[in-house]
Design an enzyme around this catalytic site. Sequence first.
Site, PDB file in Angstrom:
ATOM      1  N   CYS A  93       0.819  -1.215   0.000  1.00  0.00           N
ATOM      2  CA  CYS A  93       0.000   0.000   0.000  1.00  0.00           C
ATOM      3  C   CYS A  93       0.855   1.268   0.000  1.00  0.00           C
ATOM      4  O   CYS A  93       1.500   1.553  -0.995  1.00  0.00           O
ATOM      5  CB  CYS A  93      -1.012  -0.036   1.138  1.00  0.00           C
ATOM      6  SG  CYS A  93      -2.407   1.014   0.773  1.00  0.00           S
ATOM      7  N   ARG A 127     -12.090   7.110  -1.848  1.00  0.00           N
ATOM      8  CA  ARG A 127     -11.024   6.144  -1.559  1.00  0.00           C
ATOM      9  C   ARG A 127     -11.454   4.781  -2.096  1.00  0.00           C
ATOM     10  O   ARG A 127     -12.642   4.460  -2.135  1.00  0.00           O
ATOM     11  CB  ARG A 127     -10.785   6.044  -0.047  1.00  0.00           C
ATOM     12  CG  ARG A 127     -10.211   7.298   0.566  1.00  0.00           C
ATOM     13  CD  ARG A 127      -9.919   7.078   2.044  1.00  0.00           C
ATOM     14  NE  ARG A 127      -8.795   6.183   2.252  1.00  0.00           N
ATOM     15  CZ  ARG A 127      -7.524   6.551   2.153  1.00  0.00           C
ATOM     16  NH1 ARG A 127      -7.226   7.806   1.868  1.00  0.00           N
ATOM     17  NH2 ARG A 127      -6.554   5.689   2.364  1.00  0.00           N
ATOM     18  N   HIS A 206      -3.612  -5.528   1.791  1.00  0.00           N
ATOM     19  CA  HIS A 206      -3.116  -5.715   3.153  1.00  0.00           C
ATOM     20  C   HIS A 206      -4.237  -6.242   4.001  1.00  0.00           C
ATOM     21  O   HIS A 206      -5.109  -6.910   3.493  1.00  0.00           O
ATOM     22  CB  HIS A 206      -2.478  -4.449   3.718  1.00  0.00           C
ATOM     23  CG  HIS A 206      -3.252  -3.188   3.531  1.00  0.00           C
ATOM     24  ND1 HIS A 206      -2.749  -1.964   3.871  1.00  0.00           N
ATOM     25  CD2 HIS A 206      -4.491  -2.948   3.035  1.00  0.00           C
ATOM     26  CE1 HIS A 206      -3.633  -1.031   3.588  1.00  0.00           C
ATOM     27  NE2 HIS A 206      -4.688  -1.597   3.089  1.00  0.00           N
TER      28      HIS A 206
HETATM   29  N1  GLN Z   1      -1.793   7.055   2.058  1.00  0.00           N
HETATM   30  C1  GLN Z   1      -1.944   6.197   0.923  1.00  0.00           C
HETATM   31  C2  GLN Z   1      -3.269   6.366   0.199  1.00  0.00           C
HETATM   32  O1  GLN Z   1      -4.265   6.665   0.812  1.00  0.00           O
HETATM   33  C3  GLN Z   1      -1.735   4.735   1.336  1.00  0.00           C
HETATM   34  C4  GLN Z   1      -2.711   4.278   2.361  1.00  0.00           C
HETATM   35  C5  GLN Z   1      -2.380   2.928   2.946  1.00  0.00           C
HETATM   36  O2  GLN Z   1      -1.230   2.544   3.087  1.00  0.00           O
HETATM   37  N2  GLN Z   1      -3.440   2.241   3.341  1.00  0.00           N
HETATM   38  O3  GLN Z   1      -3.327   6.192  -0.993  1.00  0.00           O
END
Ligand code: GLN
Length: 253
Positions: A93, A127, A206
């Site tokens: 990620c 997201r 993850h």
């Molecule tokens: N900060 C990054 C995003 O939001 C990765 C997030 C994460 O590692 N879950 O894209």
Amino acid sequence: MLRVCALYPDLMNIYADRGNLLVLERRCLWRGIGFELSASGLGEPLDAERHDLYYLGGGQDRDQRLCAADLVERKREALHTAAARGAVVLGVCGGYQLLGHSYTLGEEQIAGVGLLDVRTVRSEGPRLIGNVAIEASLPDGAGPAAQRGTAAARDHVLAGFENHGGRTQLGAEALALGRVLKGHGNDGRSGLEGARRGSIVGTYLHGPLLPKNAWFADWLIARALAIDPGELAPLDDRLERAAHLGARRAAGV
Ligand code: GLN
């Protein structure tokens, strides 16, 4: 002996990154393979020769920013040297994003280490969150045939959870880690997930990746030890298989 180095374990560790390391440790110890875990944090040097597997976990944008500057300044060269001698580099990620060229948030561009030919842009859109399953394409072994890319590619399912605002695009030199079966993957559009170049692997999966995909933990261990996964002693994986099937069911696969 498998020597693992966790990068920024106190900052880049959301969603079960510690559990991923535990899986590597247990699966080695159960087989009588020694295991050594080291860490390299902000301001600390990174030894390019001392470790077989370098792990960079997930992080919030804020923590990523802190780590990215240090990663590029103090650890970039060592990571490239380690990868060039065949060490495994696994980014999950936020860690995956930093293995690429850049992570752009509006006007700001955070530079990554450029081990993978990918670029990530934080989009205004929602997201990308949810259970995810992909069909991963990985060469079976870590032997010379596999390194030449001539070993028969075997497809496996990886199941996990994703939660990222960034959308990642593969460059011409990047190979996806796999094809999305369910979920969003790199950008919610391409049908591709993650990226891989030799022993360098990046993925958005993850929560937790390795406990749900023990076969992939073994692939990483074998690759890091430069042996074929088939050379690893079989383990009683009834619980691990149940966890894998549960994660697949959650993703609807
Ligand atoms: N900060 C990054 C995003 O939001 C990765 C997030 C994460 O590692 N879950 O894209």
